[in-house]
Design a protein around this motif. Sequence first.
Motif, PDB file in Angstrom:
ATOM      1  N   HIS A 373      45.916  35.261  -1.708  1.00 22.73           N
ATOM      2  CA  HIS A 373      46.843  35.450  -0.592  1.00 22.73           C
ATOM      3  C   HIS A 373      46.333  34.822   0.702  1.00 22.73           C
ATOM      4  O   HIS A 373      47.136  34.510   1.588  1.00 22.73           O
ATOM      5  CB  HIS A 373      47.152  36.932  -0.390  1.00 22.73           C
ATOM      6  CG  HIS A 373      48.150  37.467  -1.370  1.00 22.73           C
ATOM      7  ND1 HIS A 373      47.830  37.752  -2.675  1.00 22.73           N
ATOM      8  CD2 HIS A 373      49.479  37.735  -1.247  1.00 22.73           C
ATOM      9  CE1 HIS A 373      48.898  38.196  -3.312  1.00 22.73           C
ATOM     10  NE2 HIS A 373      49.914  38.193  -2.467  1.00 22.73           N
ATOM     11  N   GLU A 377      49.610  33.035   1.936  1.00 25.92           N
ATOM     12  CA  GLU A 377      50.247  33.484   3.171  1.00 25.92           C
ATOM     13  C   GLU A 377      50.037  32.523   4.341  1.00 25.92           C
ATOM     14  O   GLU A 377      50.878  32.431   5.232  1.00 25.92           O
ATOM     15  CB  GLU A 377      49.770  34.892   3.522  1.00 25.92           C
ATOM     16  CG  GLU A 377      50.305  35.950   2.580  1.00 25.92           C
ATOM     17  CD  GLU A 377      51.836  35.967   2.562  1.00 25.92           C
ATOM     18  OE1 GLU A 377      52.448  36.207   3.611  1.00 25.92           O
ATOM     19  OE2 GLU A 377      52.411  35.711   1.478  1.00 25.92           O
ATOM     20  N   GLN A 378      48.918  31.800   4.350  1.00 25.05           N
ATOM     21  CA  GLN A 378      48.804  30.733   5.346  1.00 25.05           C
ATOM     22  C   GLN A 378      49.767  29.606   5.005  1.00 25.05           C
ATOM     23  O   GLN A 378      50.379  28.999   5.895  1.00 25.05           O
ATOM     24  CB  GLN A 378      47.372  30.216   5.403  1.00 25.05           C
ATOM     25  CG  GLN A 378      46.402  31.180   6.065  1.00 25.05           C
ATOM     26  CD  GLN A 378      45.194  30.452   6.608  1.00 25.05           C
ATOM     27  OE1 GLN A 378      45.232  29.879   7.687  1.00 25.05           O
ATOM     28  NE2 GLN A 378      44.110  30.479   5.838  1.00 25.05           N
ATOM     29  N   ASP A 381      53.214  30.268   6.375  1.00 23.19           N
ATOM     30  CA  ASP A 381      53.356  29.976   7.800  1.00 23.19           C
ATOM     31  C   ASP A 381      53.415  28.473   8.060  1.00 23.19           C
ATOM     32  O   ASP A 381      54.148  28.007   8.931  1.00 23.19           O
ATOM     33  CB  ASP A 381      52.191  30.591   8.579  1.00 23.19           C
ATOM     34  CG  ASP A 381      52.499  32.001   9.068  1.00 23.19           C
ATOM     35  OD1 ASP A 381      53.278  32.696   8.387  1.00 23.19           O
ATOM     36  OD2 ASP A 381      51.968  32.409  10.120  1.00 23.19           O
ATOM     37  N   ARG A 395      59.828  34.761   5.071  1.00 23.58           N
ATOM     38  CA  ARG A 395      59.466  35.842   4.139  1.00 23.58           C
ATOM     39  C   ARG A 395      60.688  36.663   3.762  1.00 23.58           C
ATOM     40  O   ARG A 395      60.798  37.141   2.631  1.00 23.58           O
ATOM     41  CB  ARG A 395      58.352  36.691   4.750  1.00 23.58           C
ATOM     42  CG  ARG A 395      57.019  35.946   4.790  1.00 23.58           C
ATOM     43  CD  ARG A 395      55.930  36.695   5.519  1.00 23.58           C
ATOM     44  NE  ARG A 395      54.640  36.019   5.390  1.00 23.58           N
ATOM     45  CZ  ARG A 395      54.219  35.010   6.171  1.00 23.58           C
ATOM     46  NH1 ARG A 395      55.003  34.595   7.171  1.00 23.58           N
ATOM     47  NH2 ARG A 395      53.056  34.446   5.964  1.00 23.58           N
ATOM     48  N   ALA A 448      51.429  38.713   7.567  1.00 20.18           N
ATOM     49  CA  ALA A 448      51.224  38.256   6.193  1.00 20.18           C
ATOM     50  C   ALA A 448      51.703  39.345   5.251  1.00 20.18           C
ATOM     51  O   ALA A 448      51.601  40.536   5.555  1.00 20.18           O
ATOM     52  CB  ALA A 448      49.758  37.923   5.924  1.00 20.18           C
ATOM     53  N   PRO A 738      46.874  41.631   2.484  1.00 13.26           N
ATOM     54  CA  PRO A 738      47.398  40.739   3.530  1.00 13.26           C
ATOM     55  C   PRO A 738      46.527  40.639   4.777  1.00 13.26           C
ATOM     56  O   PRO A 738      46.850  39.852   5.673  1.00 13.26           O
ATOM     57  CB  PRO A 738      48.752  41.375   3.895  1.00 13.26           C
ATOM     58  CG  PRO A 738      48.924  42.573   3.037  1.00 13.26           C
ATOM     59  CD  PRO A 738      47.596  42.919   2.471  1.00 13.26           C
ATOM     60  N   PRO A 741      44.683  36.885   5.673  1.00 16.29           N
ATOM     61  CA  PRO A 741      45.622  35.839   6.084  1.00 16.29           C
ATOM     62  C   PRO A 741      46.419  36.192   7.326  1.00 16.29           C
ATOM     63  O   PRO A 741      46.802  35.298   8.100  1.00 16.29           O
ATOM     64  CB  PRO A 741      46.542  35.679   4.868  1.00 16.29           C
ATOM     65  CG  PRO A 741      46.388  36.938   4.086  1.00 16.29           C
ATOM     66  CD  PRO A 741      44.978  37.386   4.322  1.00 16.29           C
ATOM     67  N   CYS A 742      46.672  37.474   7.539  1.00 19.88           N
ATOM     68  CA  CYS A 742      47.356  37.910   8.758  1.00 19.88           C
ATOM     69  C   CYS A 742      46.554  37.486   9.986  1.00 19.88           C
ATOM     70  O   CYS A 742      47.088  36.930  10.961  1.00 19.88           O
ATOM     71  CB  CYS A 742      47.528  39.429   8.702  1.00 19.88           C
ATOM     72  SG  CYS A 742      48.071  40.175  10.235  1.00 19.88           S
ATOM     73  N   ASN A 745      46.539  33.636  10.373  1.00 21.61           N
ATOM     74  CA  ASN A 745      47.799  33.154  10.958  1.00 21.61           C
ATOM     75  C   ASN A 745      47.850  33.417  12.454  1.00 21.61           C
ATOM     76  O   ASN A 745      48.367  32.591  13.223  1.00 21.61           O
ATOM     77  CB  ASN A 745      48.988  33.805  10.253  1.00 21.61           C
ATOM     78  CG  ASN A 745      49.245  33.231   8.874  1.00 21.61           C
ATOM     79  OD1 ASN A 745      48.891  32.082   8.593  1.00 21.61           O
ATOM     80  ND2 ASN A 745      49.856  34.012   7.994  1.00 21.61           N
TER      81      ASN A 745
END
Length: 776
Positions: A373, A377-378, A381, A395, A448, A738, A741-742, A745
Amino acid sequence: MELKYVGQSYERKDAVKKVTGEAEYVDDIRLPRMLYAWCVRSPYAHARILSIDTSEAEKLPGVKCVITGDEYPNRAGLYLEDRYFMAKIGDTAKYMGEAVAAVAADTPEIARQACDLIKVEYEELPGVINAVDAMKPDAPLIHPDLHTYKVAPIFYPEKGTNISHHYVLRKGDAEKGFAEADYVFENSFYIPHVQHVPLEPHAAIAKYDTDGKLTVWASCQSPYAVRQALSVAFAMPLNKIRVISPTVGGGFGSKAGTTLEGIVIPLAKRCKGRPVKLLYTREDEFVNAYVRQGMHARIKAGVGKDGKIIALHNEFIWDGGAYTEYGVNITKAGGWASAGPYDIDNVWTDSYCVYTNHPVGGPYRGFGMCEIHFAIEQNMDIIAEKVGISPVEIRRLNGIKPGGYTGMGERMDVAGLMDCIDQVVKEIEYDKPCQPAGPHKIRAKGIAAGWKSPSMPTNAGSSAIIRMNEDGTFFLMSSGQEIGQGAATVLVQIAAEVLSVSPDKITFCSGDTDHTPYEWQTVASRTTYCAGNAVKLAAEDLVDKVLDLAQIKMGVVKRDLEFRDGYVAHKIYPERKLPISDFALGVSFNDGSGYGGPAIGVGSFTLENNINTDKKTGIAKHHPAAFWTMGMNGCEIEIDTDTGACKVLKMVSCFDAGKVINPTLFAAQSEGAMVQALGTALFEELKLQNGRVLNKSFVDYKIPTADDAPELIVKYVEHAEPTGPYGARGVGEPLMVPGAPCIANAIYNAIGVRFHRMPITSEDILKALKEKKLKQ
């Protein structure tokens, strides 16, 4: 029906003993005539062992026995039997630190002194220290006999290579999807090894009785899995092995399999009647316990003009280390979850588990999901920015909804991701600009998503036994281990709900293979779900048996009776009741006769129709996953442009838990997950150089402190899991997924620089800012 105990915040069952120091860990155990073990370990990442001379060590006063790798008749491993507990003479040591000899002595000091006297002759071999290079045709083979190893039927080693498992996923027609896409984006990421660093280091004690019974006290998450591995390694019947796991001081996956248990056992066998203890130092933890596998990821995405992902091509190359007996399953889990919590018609994934001469890779909280992830998840974005829509909208557009399909083609009838997105966006005020934080400070937000399912075999069963005492209290026996996550409390609450008694009246017993019933493993965020179902069934079994007796004694038809607040009561006429304790030992009659016997409930649970995916396509014929837990993280960060320091100010978590059994424990799990993810995002990396671990202490390996913890906001939604106890599904691991990656981002949103590896250190940020300034 309104629930009375499930859904309430009861105090942890183990809280008082842990905070007062009364809880007994393995290293607290002192047995008569105890011996102490120490090991000689390879100084090379890859070397053939030519000879071992133990003669001088054996002469040292206080030394009771010395062993080498010849003690092991069989290889062991949970999914792939690829390792002995010590390297053998004539074979190879496969990572720097692998045990090649061991000593048992009267004191730890004598054991260490004796190890210094052991002479080992090595032939150093070329090391394989990069997983991508290890896949090349001319790479040195770490396990040339890989094709002869026993392996579970869902894993596929490739003969003559360093690839111990290749997981394939082929959904739809990816080639056609890319041809139809308006945009095609490709990005690569790297995730390094990290350590679990539980507060309690690994420890084990082994003792052989004169009748051949082996007892092992181990700091482990899964006593039955350890017993099985030891049975194979030492060719012993299971009834001759007893594994006891007392209080466990954290695991996060590092204590899921076997490590040092296999070293103390042959020492104890040579010294029958005398227990042998081995305790890892903190430095040992970094080298000789499981590490989280490193991973190289490449993601290619075909996207429509509206931001809808049409096709996905993933390649994950996992650095499994010297042995992958557990790592192959992480590779599988990463492969089958590779689309993320998104509904994508065309998915092509290759997930490889690769041997290297690095420390042994194994399970870590998230079981591969945190790693994939960070890339997924990056990548979301990146796509959103290039297509021109918001990270939230992409998303919402692609996220799995009820009736959607996973990357394996599995229909999702229950999916709360959209609700989680809404909650996080609201709590983090994602659309509200960040306030200026002063000179040389930048603030930004990031989001994320993430998901996880238990990666367990179809026969990963759970069982539970509940005994009623004469006063109407109970013993609940389960081998679902309490490792800090709250199992001892949550399982009791589930039993209390069925039995209609306060959780205070139930004592939880666990962790002894001779006395507590079978549990596959305490991993995979499956305990609340699997062990919880077994506990619920056991409690229902006890209730059913008691009501059979009560209808005789009370003269009431069984269907009109129920357990209510410590009584067997009439459903319509509640004043007609008897204490449940009246039935603890059966029923007795005026003539002196009796019927029934002691009240015991038994429950066993294995998920039905949990069918393997197709070998060639990875597509699900039914439900390969017990459940999927999904959710969202949001964060706000602040970056000091003078130093590059990144401070996480706030994190928000929202997950669909199905049903939250204990809200306080859920919040604690969520908070711990966010801080642990923060650590991997900004600080943590096992630094390896030619196979050597360079930062094997807390001086050099940084984890978050209280000062690093941000404001933590925990939310949840509840869309009941149809097969879960009271609708619950597991949450402990998914909550961490998450987080990293949160933060990554948010860092991009702050400075406009994308980092394709973790951790993202202050030095990395400062360097990126300087390079960006030079380009302007």
